[in-house]
Enzyme design. Structure first.
Site, PDB file in Angstrom:
ATOM      1  N   SER A  12       0.776  -1.276   0.019  1.00 39.19           N
ATOM      2  CA  SER A  12      -0.025   0.052  -0.040  1.00 39.19           C
ATOM      3  C   SER A  12       0.953   1.146   0.047  1.00 39.19           C
ATOM      4  CB  SER A  12      -1.060  -0.050   1.290  1.00 39.19           C
ATOM      5  OG  SER A  12      -1.374   1.317   1.637  1.00 39.19           O
ATOM      6  N   HIS A  37      -1.033  -1.213  -4.032  1.00 43.59           N
ATOM      7  CA  HIS A  37      -2.518  -1.083  -3.638  1.00 43.59           C
ATOM      8  C   HIS A  37      -2.571   0.440  -3.330  1.00 43.59           C
ATOM      9  CE1 HIS A  37      -5.721  -1.545  -1.032  1.00 43.59           C
ATOM     10  NE2 HIS A  37      -5.534  -1.082  -0.243  1.00 43.59           N
ATOM     11  N   ASP A  39      -4.510   3.732  -2.126  1.00 34.83           N
ATOM     12  CA  ASP A  39      -5.584   3.978  -0.892  1.00 34.83           C
ATOM     13  C   ASP A  39      -6.366   5.213  -1.263  1.00 34.83           C
ATOM     14  OD1 ASP A  39      -5.963   1.658   0.857  1.00 34.83           O
ATOM     15  OD2 ASP A  39      -3.788   2.195   1.155  1.00 34.83           O
ATOM     16  N   MET A  41      -8.844   8.121  -0.105  1.00 36.97           N
ATOM     17  CA  MET A  41      -9.698   8.624   1.034  1.00 36.97           C
ATOM     18  C   MET A  41     -10.138  10.116   0.795  1.00 36.97           C
ATOM     19  SD  MET A  41      -7.389   7.194   4.207  1.00 36.97           S
ATOM     20  CE  MET A  41      -6.497   5.448   4.181  1.00 36.97           C
ATOM     21  N   HIS A  70      -8.427   1.248  -3.979  1.00 38.63           N
ATOM     22  CA  HIS A  70      -9.366   0.818  -2.714  1.00 38.63           C
ATOM     23  C   HIS A  70      -9.978   2.194  -2.574  1.00 38.63           C
ATOM     24  CE1 HIS A  70      -9.575   0.090   1.713  1.00 38.63           C
ATOM     25  NE2 HIS A  70     -10.871   0.197   1.186  1.00 38.63           N
ATOM     26  N   MET A  72     -12.204   4.425  -0.654  1.00 39.83           N
ATOM     27  CA  MET A  72     -12.748   5.025   0.570  1.00 39.83           C
ATOM     28  C   MET A  72     -13.390   6.308   0.365  1.00 39.83           C
ATOM     29  SD  MET A  72      -9.811   3.331   3.006  1.00 39.83           S
ATOM     30  CE  MET A  72      -8.526   3.381   1.734  1.00 39.83           C
ATOM     31  N   MET A 141     -11.207  -5.693   5.356  1.00 40.55           N
ATOM     32  CA  MET A 141     -10.614  -4.925   6.373  1.00 40.55           C
ATOM     33  C   MET A 141     -10.284  -5.388   7.493  1.00 40.55           C
ATOM     34  SD  MET A 141     -10.230  -2.504   4.372  1.00 40.55           S
ATOM     35  CE  MET A 141      -9.092  -1.364   5.610  1.00 40.55           C
ATOM     36  N   ASP A 183      -6.615  -6.557   4.381  1.00 39.11           N
ATOM     37  CA  ASP A 183      -6.124  -5.159   4.423  1.00 39.11           C
ATOM     38  C   ASP A 183      -6.000  -4.678   5.840  1.00 39.11           C
ATOM     39  OD1 ASP A 183      -5.030  -2.410   3.861  1.00 39.11           O
ATOM     40  OD2 ASP A 183      -6.773  -1.933   2.569  1.00 39.11           O
TER      41      ASP A 183
HETATM   42  C1  DX5 Z   1      -6.355   1.582   5.735  1.00 39.69           C
HETATM   43  C2  DX5 Z   1      -6.048   1.356   4.306  1.00 39.69           C
HETATM   44  C3  DX5 Z   1      -4.780   0.515   4.158  1.00 39.69           C
HETATM   45  C4  DX5 Z   1      -3.428   0.949   4.800  1.00 39.69           C
HETATM   46  C5  DX5 Z   1      -2.744  -0.378   5.401  1.00 39.69           C
HETATM   47  O1  DX5 Z   1      -7.375   2.288   5.462  1.00 39.69           O
HETATM   48  O2  DX5 Z   1      -6.858   0.711   3.338  1.00 39.69           O
HETATM   49  O3  DX5 Z   1      -4.459  -0.229   2.789  1.00 39.69           O
HETATM   50  O4  DX5 Z   1      -2.445   1.442   3.691  1.00 39.69           O
HETATM   51  O5  DX5 Z   1      -1.719   0.138   6.007  1.00 39.69           O
HETATM   52  P1  DX5 Z   1      -0.880  -0.990   7.218  1.00 39.69           P
HETATM   53  O6  DX5 Z   1      -0.288  -2.150   6.443  1.00 39.69           O
HETATM   54  O7  DX5 Z   1       0.203  -0.079   7.921  1.00 39.69           O
HETATM   55  O8  DX5 Z   1      -1.921  -1.539   8.179  1.00 39.69           O
HETATM   56 ZN    ZN Z   2      -6.510  -0.100   1.449  1.00 38.35          ZN
END
Ligand code: DX5
Ligand code: ZN
Length: 234
Positions: A12, A37, A39, A41, A70, A72, A141, A183
């Site tokens: 990620s 990956h 992310d 947000m 991903h 969010m 998750m 994840d």
């Molecule tokens: C959290 C993200 C993850 C995050 C995971 O909302 O979706 O992808 O980057 O990070 P680690 O591996 O540090 O828990």
């Molecule tokens: Zn993620």
């Protein structure tokens, strides 16, 4: 243990150095990443704000492997189209964030991407029912979404087993293959147990991008992940 399980590791970039993102994704791919990956947000569906389609477009020429977006975010659909244009290969979203889950899944595939649903720790697995035929991936998750570096929530192991069973029954009755990704809080120390519970694709942010040079950097940690999976997975 099934000797044929193919495990995928998806670093990620949430934990990457954003000032050097091109170099970071090249290096992590060279170290053996199967997916990048990504992310997204929005400070609305989750309490954090990250990166959008322009950044996806900017890193696309730097990597050969699939970009696993991903989302969010809420609403979802407009960003699906933008990320597909920006070179995303897989797009997952949270069912609570879209009023028409079936439609959003179809939209993702219509854009030429693989589609998936993401389940939060408190979300029921029944979200998957009635849309199994539209899923290429399920993302469970193992932390609440919004931040990297959180601790793995142990109840995810039982939930993984339940989703693994659902997918195996579906595929066994002639359905298309569906990846089971996990994840949050994935480390070298717990990845084997997570694989044994049924995951085949592992997102890891802080564990990979935080790897110390003295321990072999990204290559070192990726090879530790592979060894742990070889000795302890399914
Ligand atoms: C959290 C993200 C993850 C995050 C995971 O909302 O979706 O992808 O980057 O990070 P680690 O591996 O540090 O828990
Ligand atoms: Zn993620």
């Amino acid at each position: 243990m099934t000797a044929s399980t193919t495990y995928r590791i998806a670093p990620s970039i949430l934990s990457a150095d954003f000032a050097r993102l091109g170099e970071e994704v090249r290096q992590v791919e060279a170290a053996g990443a199967d997916f990048i990956h990504f992310d997204v947000m929005d400070n609305h569906y989750v309490p954090n704000l990250t990166i959008g389609p322009m950044v996806c477009k900017a890193i696309r020429p730097h990597v050969q492997v699939a970009i696993d977006v991903h989302l969010m975010v809420s609403p979802v659909d407009t960003l699906v189209v933008e990320f597909a244009k920006a070179g995303a290969n897989l797009i997952t979203f949270h069912p609570e964030a879209s009023p028409h889950v079936d439609r959003t899944l179809s939209l993702i595939r219509d854009q030429g991407c693989k589609a998936g649903l993401v389940l939060n720790p408190g979300s029921p697995v029944e979200h998957l029912d009635w849309v199994m035929d539209k899923l290429d991936i399920v993302l469970l998750m193992s932390v609440n979404p919004g931040f990297g570096g959180q601790s793995f929530i142990p109840s995810t192991l039982d939930k993984l087993k339940a989703v693994r069973k659902k997918i195996d029954q579906y595929v066994g009755s002639g359905g298309q293959p569906i990846l089971l990704e996990v994840d949050g809080g994935i480390k070298v120390e717990n990845v084997a147990a997570v694989a044994a519970a049924g995951a085949d694709t592992f997102v890891a942010g802080s564990a990979i991008f935080g790897a110390a040079d003295a321990d072999g950097g990204y290559r070192g940690v990726m090879s530790k992940f592979r060894s742990a999976l070889k000795s302890g997975g399914r």
